[in-house]
Motif scaffolding. Structure first.
Motif, mmCIF file in Angstrom:
data_model
loop_
_atom_site.group_PDB
_atom_site.id
_atom_site.type_symbol
_atom_site.label_atom_id
_atom_site.label_comp_id
_atom_site.label_asym_id
_atom_site.label_seq_id
_atom_site.Cartn_x
_atom_site.Cartn_y
_atom_site.Cartn_z
ATOM 1 N N GLY A 10 114.919 127.442 4.966
ATOM 2 C CA GLY A 10 115.837 127.404 6.096
ATOM 3 C C GLY A 10 115.572 126.274 7.087
ATOM 4 O O GLY A 10 116.510 125.639 7.562
ATOM 5 N N THR A 11 114.295 126.020 7.393
ATOM 6 C CA THR A 11 114.008 124.956 8.352
ATOM 7 C C THR A 11 114.371 123.607 7.741
ATOM 8 O O THR A 11 114.856 122.704 8.427
ATOM 9 C CB THR A 11 112.519 124.960 8.749
ATOM 10 O OG1 THR A 11 112.127 126.310 8.953
ATOM 11 C CG2 THR A 11 112.254 124.158 9.999
ATOM 12 N N ILE A 19 119.554 118.422 6.105
ATOM 13 C CA ILE A 19 120.219 118.586 4.807
ATOM 14 C C ILE A 19 120.319 117.228 4.101
ATOM 15 O O ILE A 19 120.116 117.125 2.888
ATOM 16 C CB ILE A 19 121.605 119.264 4.985
ATOM 17 C CG1 ILE A 19 121.392 120.712 5.446
ATOM 18 C CG2 ILE A 19 122.415 119.220 3.691
ATOM 19 C CD1 ILE A 19 122.648 121.507 5.682
ATOM 20 N N LYS A 20 120.569 116.195 4.885
ATOM 21 C CA LYS A 20 120.635 114.844 4.313
ATOM 22 C C LYS A 20 119.288 114.460 3.696
ATOM 23 O O LYS A 20 119.208 113.933 2.592
ATOM 24 C CB LYS A 20 120.998 113.852 5.427
ATOM 25 C CG LYS A 20 121.846 112.692 4.960
ATOM 26 C CD LYS A 20 122.214 111.767 6.116
ATOM 27 C CE LYS A 20 123.447 112.217 6.871
ATOM 28 N NZ LYS A 20 123.728 111.441 8.082
ATOM 29 N N ARG A 21 118.246 114.781 4.437
ATOM 30 C CA ARG A 21 116.892 114.484 3.961
ATOM 31 C C ARG A 21 116.609 115.226 2.636
ATOM 32 O O ARG A 21 116.086 114.652 1.681
ATOM 33 C CB ARG A 21 115.919 114.984 5.035
ATOM 34 C CG ARG A 21 114.512 114.495 4.947
ATOM 35 C CD ARG A 21 113.642 115.291 5.900
ATOM 36 N NE ARG A 21 114.074 115.253 7.282
ATOM 37 C CZ ARG A 21 113.561 114.441 8.208
ATOM 38 N NH1 ARG A 21 112.610 113.604 7.860
ATOM 39 N NH2 ARG A 21 113.983 114.488 9.440
ATOM 40 N N ALA A 39 119.739 129.745 3.791
ATOM 41 C CA ALA A 39 120.684 129.548 4.892
ATOM 42 C C ALA A 39 120.014 128.666 5.945
ATOM 43 O O ALA A 39 118.791 128.596 5.997
ATOM 44 C CB ALA A 39 121.025 130.905 5.488
ATOM 45 N N PRO A 40 120.806 128.000 6.795
ATOM 46 C CA PRO A 40 120.176 127.209 7.850
ATOM 47 C C PRO A 40 119.263 128.075 8.724
ATOM 48 O O PRO A 40 119.649 129.155 9.178
ATOM 49 C CB PRO A 40 121.390 126.702 8.665
ATOM 50 C CG PRO A 40 122.534 126.729 7.701
ATOM 51 C CD PRO A 40 122.283 127.907 6.823
ATOM 52 N N GLY A 41 118.053 127.595 8.934
ATOM 53 C CA GLY A 41 117.084 128.340 9.752
ATOM 54 C C GLY A 41 117.102 127.835 11.182
ATOM 55 O O GLY A 41 118.121 127.337 11.675
ATOM 56 N N TRP A 206 110.297 123.534 -1.414
ATOM 57 C CA TRP A 206 110.250 122.608 -0.275
ATOM 58 C C TRP A 206 110.365 123.383 1.018
ATOM 59 O O TRP A 206 111.330 124.113 1.249
ATOM 60 C CB TRP A 206 111.366 121.573 -0.383
ATOM 61 C CG TRP A 206 111.140 120.606 -1.505
ATOM 62 C CD1 TRP A 206 111.440 120.792 -2.835
ATOM 63 C CD2 TRP A 206 110.516 119.312 -1.414
ATOM 64 N NE1 TRP A 206 111.055 119.698 -3.566
ATOM 65 C CE2 TRP A 206 110.491 118.767 -2.721
ATOM 66 C CE3 TRP A 206 110.002 118.557 -0.357
ATOM 67 C CZ2 TRP A 206 109.960 117.506 -2.996
ATOM 68 C CZ3 TRP A 206 109.477 117.298 -0.623
ATOM 69 C CH2 TRP A 206 109.455 116.788 -1.936
ATOM 70 N N THR A 207 109.369 123.192 1.890
ATOM 71 C CA THR A 207 109.328 123.987 3.114
ATOM 72 C C THR A 207 108.945 123.088 4.280
ATOM 73 O O THR A 207 109.107 121.874 4.204
ATOM 74 C CB THR A 207 108.387 125.193 2.879
ATOM 75 O OG1 THR A 207 108.277 125.940 4.077
ATOM 76 C CG2 THR A 207 106.991 124.782 2.433
#
Ligand code: ASP
Length: 440
Positions: A10-11, A19-21, A39-41, A206-207
Motif C-alpha cells: 500500500g505505501t 505508482i509511477k515508481r 490498495a493505496p496506503g 516490494w514494500t
C-alpha cells in the motif's frame, strides 16, 4: 529466462508518484511478468488507508442506505492518482459503478476489496498489461479456506494466456460466489498464491523497508539487516511479531520451493532480504538470525503429582480451551507440571476465572497459578542447534541484565528458544539478547 511475480504494498502505491515508481521497477526487468497490487496506503502518517475508507463506506451504507459521504473520499483519492499519472483513463464510470455495488451488495468484504480492484485497473492501464480480476482465479472453499485445487490451474491458465498481467490482491470468491477477503495485509498472500500457481523463480515483495532486521528498530537502534533467512526461521519470527510480510504469505511459495525477495520500492538498489526454502539455504556465520517478541500473554500453570502417568491429562486441559474456543500459543510441560500460554485478550470479561474453575473441575490439580502481563521473546536461528552453549549465553545475558525468566520453551525445531518474562522487562530483554549475539 527467469520469471518473477511481484507484489507492491500500500505505501508503495499510495499516490501517483509512487505508482509511477512501481511501474518503472516492473518495466526495468523483463522477468517481471505479473504483478499483484495492494490498495493505496498512507501517504503520510496521519493519512487513512483506502481500505479503511472503504470499510467506512460499508458502515455508512449499512446505517443509512447510501455511502455518498465516505465514498467522496475514495473518488477524490483515485481521481488524483489518475491525474498525477497523467493517464487517459476515465475512472469516473468505474467509481460510479463501485459506489452503487457497495450499497447493493451489503458486504464489508466486497467494499474493502475495491481498493485493490481500482488500483489494479489503474496499474493495468498505466503498464498496458491485462487486468485479471482475482475474483475469477482465486477461490475459497465452503469452510472459508483458500481452495488451491480449484485456483492454481485457473490462475496458471489465465495468466499464461495474458502474457503480462495485473492482479488485485487481498480477495477472491467464496463458495457461494461472493467476494471474500483474506485477513488484513492479505495481498501478500495473494502474491504468494500467484507466484506458486505460475511456478515463478522468485516472489518479489516490494514494500517500504529494505527487508527484515535482526530485531525491532524501535528497541535497538540500527539493528543488523537480515540478508538471507530460511522459511522456517521467518515463520518463527513473523509469528512472534516481525511483521514485514503477512505471516500466512509464506505457505504457498514455501510448498513450491520458491524464494521470496523483500525489496524496498523507495531504495531499489538495497539488497533486501532473501527468504529461501530449507533445501536452498546454507546457514551463514551468525548463530542467531533474529529476535522478535510480543507482550500481553497470560500463563496458567498447573501442577499435579504423577501428572505424567495420568493418561489424558493434557487432552482434558486442552478440551477446556477447546470448549471455550480459546487458542493457546505454547504448552511447556515438566514432570508434574503443565503451563498454558494464552494471549491475554482472549481472557477478558471473566473468561480467565471461568477457565480456572473448569480446569479445576476437569483436572483436579494440586495447584493452579496464573501469571499475567507476560511477554514472550523468541531468539531464532538455525545456528543455535549446532553451536554448543548458545542457551547458556542467552540465559547468562538475561541474568546479567537482571531479568527474571518466568518460562522457557525450546520448540522441537531447535531453531527457537522462547523465554517468558514480565511485560515490563520486554525491551531490556530484547536488547540484552541482541547485545550478546550481535554486538560481541
Ligand atoms: N489493503 C489491504 C489492507 O489494508 C490488504 C493489503 O494491503 O495487503 O489490509
Amino acid at each position: 529466462m527467469n520469471m518473477a511475480v511481484c507484489k507492491f504494498g500500500g505505501t508503495s502505491l499510495a499516490d501517483g508518484n509512487n505508482i509511477k515508481r512501481a511501474a518503472e521497477i516492473l518495466l526495468s526487468d523483463p522477468a517481471r511478468k505479473y504483478v499483484v497490487v495492494s490498495a493505496p496506503g498512507k501517504r503520510f502518517s496521519e493519512d487513512v488507508k483506502v481500505t479503511d475508507l472503504l470499510y467506512a463506506c460499508y458502515q455508512e451504507s449499512a446505517q443509512t442506505g447510501s455511502c455518498g459521504e465516505a465514498f467522496a473520499k475514495i473518488r477524490k483519492r483515485f481521481q488524483s492518482i489518475v491525474d498525477e499519472l497523467g493517464l487517459h483513463f476515465d475512472i469516473q464510470p468505474i467509481l460510479d459503478k463501485t459506489e452503487a455495488e457497495i450499497v447493493a451488495r451489503k458486504s464489508a468484504d466486497f467494499a474493502a476489496s475495491r481498493g485493490e480492484y481500482l488500483n489494479a485497473r489503474i496499474m493495468a492501464a498505466l503498464l498496458g498489461w491485462e487486468f485479471v480480476d482475482a475474483k475469477d482465479i482465486i477461490f475459497f472453499d465452503a469452510k472459508g479456506a483458500f481452495d488451491e485445487k480449484k485456483s492454481y490451474p485457473l490462475i496458471e491458465e489465465r495468466l499464461k494466456r495474458a502474457g503480462h498481467a495485473v492482479v488485485p490482491g487481498f480477495y477472491g470468491t467464496d463458495a457461494d460466489g461472493n467476494i471474500k477477503t483474506f485477513s488484513r495485509g492479505g495481498s501478500d498472500i495473494s502474491g504468494s498464491i500467484v507466484a506458486r500457481a505460475v511456478n515463478a523463480d522468485v516472489y518479489e515483495n516490494w514494500t517500504d523497508v529494505s527487508g527484515f532486521l535482526a530485531c525491532d528498530p524501535r528497541i535497538v537502534k540500527n539493528p543488523e539487516k537480515i540478508e538471507v533467512i530460511s522459511f522456517k526461521e521467518l515463520r518463527e519470527l513473523s509469528y512472534m511479531g516481525a511483521n514485514v510480510l503477512h505471516a500466512e504469505a509464506i505457505f504457498p511459495v514455501r510448498k513450491g520451493d520458491i524464494p521470496i525477495k523483500i525489496k524496498n520500492t523507495f531504495r531499489p538498489e538495497d539488497a533486501g532480504t532473501l527468504i529461501l526454502p530449507s533445501k536452498k539455504y546454507t546457514p551463514h556465520g551468525n548463530i542467531v538470525t533474529g529476535i522478535a517478541g510480543k507482550k500481553d500473554f497470560t500463563v496458567i500453570f498447573i501442577e499435579k503429582s504423577l501428572m505424567n502417568s495420568e493418561i489424558g491429562f493434557a487432552r482434558r486441559a486442552l478440551s477446556v480451551l477447546e470448549k471455550e474456543r480459546i487458542n493457546f500459543e505454547h504448552m511447556p510441560s515438566g514432570i508434574d507440571t503443565l503451563s498454558l500460554v494464552i494471549e491475554s485478550r482472549y481472557l477478558e470479561g471473566g473468561m480467565l476465572d471461568r477457565l480456572i474453575e473448569e480446569m479445576k473441575e476437569a483436572l483436579s490439580p494440586d495447584y493452579i497459578r496464573v501469571s499475567e502481563n507476560i511477554a514472550l521473546v523468541a531468539t531464532v536461528g538455525h545456528g543455535m542447534a549446532q553451536n554448543i552453549g548458545t542457551s547458556a549465553r542467552l540465559f547468562t545475558a538475561l541474568s546479567d541484565a537482571g531479568i527474571n525468566v518466568r518460562m522457557i520453551d525450546q520448540g522441537s525445531s531447535e531453531l527457537n528458544i522462547i523465554v517468558g518474562i514480565d511485560n515490563a522487562d520486554y525491551e531490556r530483554c530484547v536488547r540484552a539478547i541482541y547485545h550478546e549475539f550481535f554486538e560481541k
